[in-house]
Design an enzyme around this catalytic site. Structure first.
Site, mmCIF file in Angstrom:
data_model
loop_
_atom_site.group_PDB
_atom_site.id
_atom_site.type_symbol
_atom_site.label_atom_id
_atom_site.label_comp_id
_atom_site.label_asym_id
_atom_site.label_seq_id
_atom_site.Cartn_x
_atom_site.Cartn_y
_atom_site.Cartn_z
ATOM 1 N N GLU A 49 -3.562 4.172 -2.432
ATOM 2 C CA GLU A 49 -4.079 3.960 -1.086
ATOM 3 C C GLU A 49 -5.589 3.858 -0.876
ATOM 4 O OE1 GLU A 49 -2.737 6.181 2.168
ATOM 5 O OE2 GLU A 49 -2.137 4.203 3.475
ATOM 6 N N GLU A 50 -6.356 5.027 -1.235
ATOM 7 C CA GLU A 50 -7.657 5.068 -1.003
ATOM 8 C C GLU A 50 -8.375 4.223 -1.850
ATOM 9 O OE1 GLU A 50 -5.714 9.211 -0.557
ATOM 10 O OE2 GLU A 50 -5.377 7.327 -1.974
ATOM 11 N N ASP A 76 0.924 -1.214 -0.122
ATOM 12 C CA ASP A 76 0.011 0.072 0.132
ATOM 13 C C ASP A 76 0.958 1.336 0.173
ATOM 14 O OD1 ASP A 76 -1.552 2.000 0.632
ATOM 15 O OD2 ASP A 76 -1.860 1.349 2.722
#
Length: 742
Positions: free
Chosen positions: A535-536, A517
């Site tokens: 990441e989101e 990530d």
């Protein structure tokens, strides 16, 4: 008459003598010709013998110098032998021959095996005992020019049975290399791979991929051969994955650094999940729970006097849970009842617009809101033990059930967590990410629409008693202490296996590996706001990851977070403004002994550079090396390889070439292979493949790469103009100054 006869006899005698002389001359000429022919034959034989001797010497030197090191091209960790001077794999008596990156042909250039074992350089099929047969029918001839050879070292057909064709699929021809077959398959994505074998290889305790340092520099011819070879990269299928390579985690047992929020004894005896008994702790080292008796509100417009906050929360949530349908106005009114100070600060326009714009056929939200409220009300029953904060400088882990996670996230949805709304620098939780969903509900945009679709689908599954998963998830904060930091300058480790592709994604093609990530210091980044990068997106597809924001303090330079067992609930397409929720995902991964899905996600945060040139500083390079190594470093002998990509590039302004080299070095030190996804960057894919090939062929150590990085950073900040060729080109020129490989 007698004179005439004498004369005739004399002529016949002379003619006879002349004929005899001619015969003798022919014999002499023939003998001389044969001498010349034999001399030429012997000269040619000596050339062949010398060439064979050199090949044999190289093999002997390679075995003596490198102990017949073998590369782990499969999950069992076996290794090939590589001739460091000619860029080819060689056959050793200790194991079977395997193919390398010599092009489409799978037959090794240095193979002494195969159907025609008497022929070293045969390009022919049928064999006889003559070395230089004039008939052209000799297939054991060392230099026969006829017939199609199946065991040729220098086959020009490109149709090797164990290699891959240009389309990336295994050719259908029979195997002529006397090797046992394995189940290795070509990658579903990326470029066709012309290297890893289909053979069963012997295992080795060492995982070093490099062939070791060469005793002499490659010749110009060999350098040209290296230039023409594809790469030293492996197939995606050759990297290690869960569950095949996982070591057993041992019994699930709480410890000083491992908090388990379910009753382990009940799980072992009854096989079902129940909350661990415990007590509430109202202090900064633990999560301050909404249902805590210590969470008290003072008298005000909405409260008659001091009151336990959960009483007001539960009253509002019960009012929603008892309704058949609930609209956004009801949700907003309930949240602001127990968050009165934010009445004029929080907006719910994104949530309202979302519900209004979703087509009626897909609009189940009015009936879902009451179910989320009911789930949030179960907090006192589902979590009885205090949840510790994962604070910086303290390696620790938390294991809890998926139902407990859903209950906590339902409370985040209704913004019930106390002391978590203030954002000023002196706020109690200023060093933690936000957890309440109020920022997700405001400022409508298309991004918010797609985010809410993913979040709502998660709650739809988790509020369905029949579909709700009942597994466990572990959140672990890891720390790289001072004595564990490598001395990068003296590191002797060499390159590990690498697969590079411009197609596919970490979370799909990297399934079963340690998935990286590209995190922010504040875990989750802008998942509850407008952020929509790697990441989101990862957190939206695996919403259980959002819970890490509740208890994970900002990551320091020597820390990372690893989440084991999170479930993927959704699919997606696009990135950033093109991101779209693409529907439900059925996660069929197996579970380990702790009931965790066999998925590991590693959160490591790269540095954010305002100006690109800032990163060419060795203190910053070492920070990134230590950060990557902190995450890549394994615990145990049988661990999965790593799926990563352009970590810290894009919005963080990182140099993709520098970040790729840093990750290669960290993986080499950690003795783990890499699957590197360039996300449609074809140029980076090709250049990284060539660089890795060069590093492997040269036996380059991590320490040598560190030295080259020092030189490169020095060149960027020197008195003259900075080096403009890029890091890969700089490394290539330093390792092989005569010619370019990239």
């Amino acid at each position: 008459m007698s004179r005439r006869n004498d004369s005739s006899q004399m002529r016949e005698s002379i003619q006879h003598d002349h004929n005899e002389d001619r015969k003798e001359d022919r014999k002499v000429e023939h003998k001389e010709d044969r001498k010349v022919e034999h001399k030429e034959d012997r000269k040619e034989d000596r050339k062949v013998d010398r060439k064979e001797d050199r090949n044999e010497d190289r093999k002997v030197e390679h075995r003596e110098e490198h102990g017949r090191e073998r590369e782990p091209n499969d999950i069992n960790g076996s290794k090939p032998n590589i001739c460091s001077s000619c860029s080819e794999r060689i056959s050793c008596s200790s194991g079977p021959l395997i193919s390398y990156d010599t092009g489409p042909s799978s037959s090794s250039r240095h193979s002494d095996t195969g159907p025609s074992s008497s022929s070293r350089h045969s390009d022919t099929g049928a064999s006889s005992s003559s070395r230089h047969s004039d008939t052209g029918a000799s297939s054991s001839s060392r230099h026969s020019d006829t017939g199609p050879s199946s065991s040729s070292r220098h086959s020009d057909t490109g149709a090797s049975s164990s290699g891959l064709s240009d389309s990336g699929h295994s050719s259908s021809g029979p195997d002529h290399s006397n090797r046992s077959s394995s189940s290795s398959r070509p990658s579903d994505i990326g470029p066709p791979f012309s290297g890893p074998d289909n053979s069963t290889q012997s295992s080795s305790s060492s995982r070093t991929f490099s062939p070791g340092p060469s005793s002499s520099r490659p010749s110009d011819t060999e350098e040209r051969q290296d230039e023409g070879s594809s790469s030293s990269c492996c197939s995606l299928e050759d990297l290690k994955r869960l569950p095949q390579c996982q070591s057993k985690p041992g019994p699930l047992t709480p410890s000083r650094t491992h908090t388990i929020l379910i009753d382990v004894n009940f799980l072992n005896l009854e096989g079902s999940l129940m909350a661990k008994e415990g007590r509430d702790v109202w202090q900064s080292d633990f999560v301050k729970m909404p249902c805590s008796d210590s969470s008290v509100v003072k008298a005000g417009a909405y409260f008659k006097g001091p009151e336990v906050r959960w009483n007001g929360i539960s009253k509002q949530l019960k009012g929603l849970a008892d309704k058949r349908e609930v609209n956004v106005d009801h949700v907003q009114a309930a949240i602001l009842k127990y968050n009165p100070s934010y009445k004029d600060k929080w907006s719910f326009d994104a949530l309202a617009t979302f519900v209004r714009r979703v087509p009626k056929a897909e609009n189940y939200f009015s009936t879902l809101f009451p179910k989320i409220a009911k789930l949030a009300l179960e907090l006192p029953k589902n979590l009885k033990k205090a949840i510790p904060m994962l604070k910086n400088g303290r390696p620790a882990s938390i294991t809890l059930s998926q139902e407990q996670i859903a209950c906590l996230l339902a409370n985040a949805f209704f913004c019930t967590f106390p002391h978590r709304n203030a954002t000023h620098p002196n706020a109690e939780y200023c060093n933690y990410p936000s957890i309440n969903f109020n920022s997700l509900f405001e400022n409508w945009s298309d991004r918010k629409k797609e985010k809410l679709r993913a979040i709502m689908h998660y709650f739809k599954v988790m509020t369905d008693e029949k579909k709700r998963p009942r597994g466990l998830v572990t959140f672990e904060r890891r720390l790289l202490s001072g004595h564990d930091v490598p001395d990068w300058r003296r590191c002797k480790d060499k390159m590990q296996k690498l697969h590079v592709t411009s197609g596919g994604t970490i979370e799909t093609e990297g399934t079963g590996m340690l998935q990286v990530d590209f995190a922010c210091k504040m875990i989750g980044g802008g998942v509850l706001n407008t952020g929509l990068v790697q990441e989101e997106i990862l957190f939206l597809m695996n919403p259980e990851l959002i819970l890490s924001r509740l208890f994970t303090e900002k990551l320091e330079d020597n820390e990372c977070l690893i989440v084991t067992g999170s479930q993927q609930f959704s699919r997606y397409s696009g990135y950033g403004d093109t991101f779209e929720w693409a529907g439900p995902h059925e996660d069929d991964l197996p579970r380990d002994e702790w009931r965790r899905l066999q998925r590991q996600i590693l959160a490591i945060d790269a540095q954010h550079y305002k100006h690109r040139r800032e990163q060419y500083d060795m203190s910053k390079v070492q920070r990134e090396l230590n950060k990557a190594y902190c995450g890549f470093r394994g615990h145990g002998p049988n661990i999965p390889d790593i799926a990563t990509g352009k970590w810290g590039c894009g919005a963080f302004n990182g140099d993709p070439q520098l970040k790729a080299v840093i990750q290669l070095m960290a993986a080499a030190k950690a003795e783990r292979g890499l699957a590197f996804f360039t996300f449609k960057d074809e140029e980076l894919k090709e250049d990284l493949q060539k660089l890795h090939h060069l590093l492997v062929m040269e036996g380059t150590t991590v320490g040598k790469l560190f030295e080259l990085l020092e030189n490169f950073c020095g060149a960027q900040h020197g008195s003259g103009s900075s080096y403009s060729g890029g890091l890969f080109d700089f490394i290539k020129r330093k390792l092989r100054p005569k010619r370019s490989l990239l």
